[in-house]
Motif scaffolding. Structure first.
Motif, PDB file in Angstrom:
ATOM      1  N   VAL A 192       0.789  -1.067  -0.132  1.00 52.80           N
ATOM      2  CA  VAL A 192       0.007   0.156  -0.109  1.00 52.80           C
ATOM      3  C   VAL A 192       0.954   1.246   0.045  1.00 52.80           C
ATOM      4  O   VAL A 192       1.635   1.274   0.896  1.00 52.80           O
ATOM      5  CB  VAL A 192      -0.908   0.007   1.453  1.00 52.80           C
ATOM      6  N   ASP A 193       0.563   2.232  -1.019  1.00 49.20           N
ATOM      7  CA  ASP A 193       1.514   3.385  -0.802  1.00 49.20           C
ATOM      8  C   ASP A 193       0.535   4.400  -1.543  1.00 49.20           C
ATOM      9  O   ASP A 193      -0.562   4.385  -1.945  1.00 49.20           O
ATOM     10  CB  ASP A 193       2.744   3.261  -1.864  1.00 49.20           C
ATOM     11  N   ARG A 207      -4.118   6.638  -4.114  1.00 51.44           N
ATOM     12  CA  ARG A 207      -3.457   5.554  -3.248  1.00 51.44           C
ATOM     13  C   ARG A 207      -3.697   4.321  -3.973  1.00 51.44           C
ATOM     14  O   ARG A 207      -4.402   4.165  -4.906  1.00 51.44           O
ATOM     15  CB  ARG A 207      -4.720   5.378  -2.083  1.00 51.44           C
ATOM     16  N   ARG A 208      -2.322   3.576  -3.900  1.00 47.44           N
ATOM     17  CA  ARG A 208      -2.348   2.313  -4.713  1.00 47.44           C
ATOM     18  C   ARG A 208      -2.252   0.998  -3.870  1.00 47.44           C
ATOM     19  O   ARG A 208      -1.348   1.178  -2.972  1.00 47.44           O
ATOM     20  CB  ARG A 208      -0.840   2.389  -5.709  1.00 47.44           C
ATOM     21  N   THR A 209      -2.975   0.144  -4.101  1.00 48.48           N
ATOM     22  CA  THR A 209      -2.983  -0.908  -3.349  1.00 48.48           C
ATOM     23  C   THR A 209      -2.866  -2.173  -4.025  1.00 48.48           C
ATOM     24  O   THR A 209      -3.538  -2.546  -5.270  1.00 48.48           O
ATOM     25  CB  THR A 209      -4.580  -0.960  -2.704  1.00 48.48           C
ATOM     26  N   TRP A 214       3.170  -7.338  -2.762  1.00 50.14           N
ATOM     27  CA  TRP A 214       3.706  -6.128  -2.182  1.00 50.14           C
ATOM     28  C   TRP A 214       3.807  -5.202  -3.172  1.00 50.14           C
ATOM     29  O   TRP A 214       4.260  -3.987  -2.679  1.00 50.14           O
ATOM     30  CB  TRP A 214       4.728  -6.279  -1.315  1.00 50.14           C
ATOM     31  N   THR A 216       3.223  -2.269  -5.654  1.00 55.60           N
ATOM     32  CA  THR A 216       2.027  -1.316  -5.895  1.00 55.60           C
ATOM     33  C   THR A 216       2.108  -0.602  -7.225  1.00 55.60           C
ATOM     34  O   THR A 216       1.367   0.313  -7.416  1.00 55.60           O
ATOM     35  CB  THR A 216       2.189  -0.169  -4.890  1.00 55.60           C
ATOM     36  N   ALA A 222      -1.925  -3.315  -9.569  1.00 54.38           N
ATOM     37  CA  ALA A 222      -2.363  -2.710  -8.305  1.00 54.38           C
ATOM     38  C   ALA A 222      -3.591  -1.791  -8.689  1.00 54.38           C
ATOM     39  O   ALA A 222      -3.706  -1.149  -9.761  1.00 54.38           O
ATOM     40  CB  ALA A 222      -1.232  -1.692  -7.799  1.00 54.38           C
ATOM     41  N   ASP A 255       3.266   2.935   3.232  1.00 54.43           N
ATOM     42  CA  ASP A 255       2.756   2.859   4.460  1.00 54.43           C
ATOM     43  C   ASP A 255       3.898   1.826   5.144  1.00 54.43           C
ATOM     44  O   ASP A 255       4.341   1.099   4.742  1.00 54.43           O
ATOM     45  CB  ASP A 255       1.499   2.100   4.354  1.00 54.43           C
TER      46      ASP A 255
END
Length: 313
Positions: A192-193, A207-209, A214, A216, A222, A255
């Protein structure tokens, strides 16, 4: 809205981003052409001094040069490309982003060191040139690290290593290839970033998930969603971009389970496909708007960037 300018884009002329730039230029009444970095050339002669050109003609015939993705090359090739752009800037031709900014942003370690010097948190990172030193870094960083190329983007060549045997093989391979070993502590939870997209004086946030795992990167699947730009976002992004002389940039913050997010990278040639869909704006048009007011103050001579008035006698 201004129009009637002649713009040169250095980088790929095919693909989604190129098409978006062409469409935005057409709506604005600008002429936009693409040229490969490999076509940049320079010449010195007694009558005209320095001449810089590309496959589309003299650089001095354009009002603005927009730099996009530079392909890999030898040290000599990269040096020549940047030297030509430096000469263009010195003679008053606006280049966005300018070469000194590209030189910094292309180097992940130098970028992160600059961000840390500004007082922002970054992941603990070691950059070494041998397998032995990389293994020492692996142990010092609790045997859970991200290994990535010093140059590169879109998540290419990035891997998470948390097994000693795999670390040994990975570092051995990179050493044999003559690569720099960029070893960074994994920041949990991962996946998440926040990307702060800087375009001129404006800042946008997404917001990129990660869909799984892991990474992004939108190219890796993502999910991207718009978030409100808080004042601290704006100040952070503008300060970092300003310090690096970047007019177009993406500041990526991951994050962190231990509190405040950490700055991972600053990208001088960001993609925006996922961000555009999430933000609901025409990013290409915003980019072209950000080049306004940067047109060269004078028309250079037909001989190229340096006309007879600028020769040294």
């Amino acid at each position: 809205m201004s129009g009637g300018r002649r713009l040169l884009v250095l980088g790929p002329g095919e693909g989604w981003h190129a098409d978006r730039l062409r469409s935005a230029a057409a709506r604005r009444g600008d002429s936009l052409e693409f040229a490969a970095y490999e076509s940049l050339a320079a010449a010195l002669d007694p009558s005209c001094g320095h001449r810089a050109s590309c496959e589309r003609g003299w650089l001095g015939d354009f009002d603005v040069v927009l730099t996009r993705t530079m392909p890999p090359g030898t040290l000599e090739q990269i040096t020549l490309r940047l030297s030509v752009l430096h000469a263009a800037v010195e003679e008053g031709l606006p280049v966005v982003n300018e070469p000194r900014a590209l030189e910094m942003a292309i180097d992940k370690y130098r970028t992160l060191a600059r961000v840390a010097a500004l007082g922002y948190p970054v992941p603990e990172t070691r950059v070494v040139q041998s397998r032995r030193e990389a293994m020492e870094a692996f142990s010092a960083l609790d045997r859970d690290v991200i290994v990535k190329p010093l140059f590169g983007g879109e998540g290419r060549g990035v891997m998470r290593v948390h097994d000693r045997e795999l670390a040994w093989v990975t570092f051995s391979t990179l050493e044999n290839l003559g690569a720099v070993l960029y070893v960074q502590r994994f920041v949990p939870p991962g996946g998440v970033d926040t990307r702060l997209l800087v375009i001129g004086e404006q800042v946008f946030a997404v917001r990129r998930t990660a869909a799984e795992g892991w990474k992004t990167n939108v190219a890796a699947g993502a999910r991207c969603e718009k978030i409100e730009v808080e004042e601290w976002h704006r100040q952070l992004a503008q300060r970092i971009a300003g310090d690096m002389s970047l007019r177009i940039a993406a500041v990526d913050m991951i994050d962190s389970a231990d509190g405040e997010p950490k700055i991972l990278e600053v990208n001088a040639v960001p993609g925006w496909k996922g961000a555009e869909a999430a933000l609901g704006i025409d990013v290409a048009e915003k980019i072209l708007e950000a080049t306004e007011g940067h047109e060269k103050a004078r028309k250079v001579g037909v001989c190229g960037l340096f006309n007879s008035e600028h020769r040294v006698h």
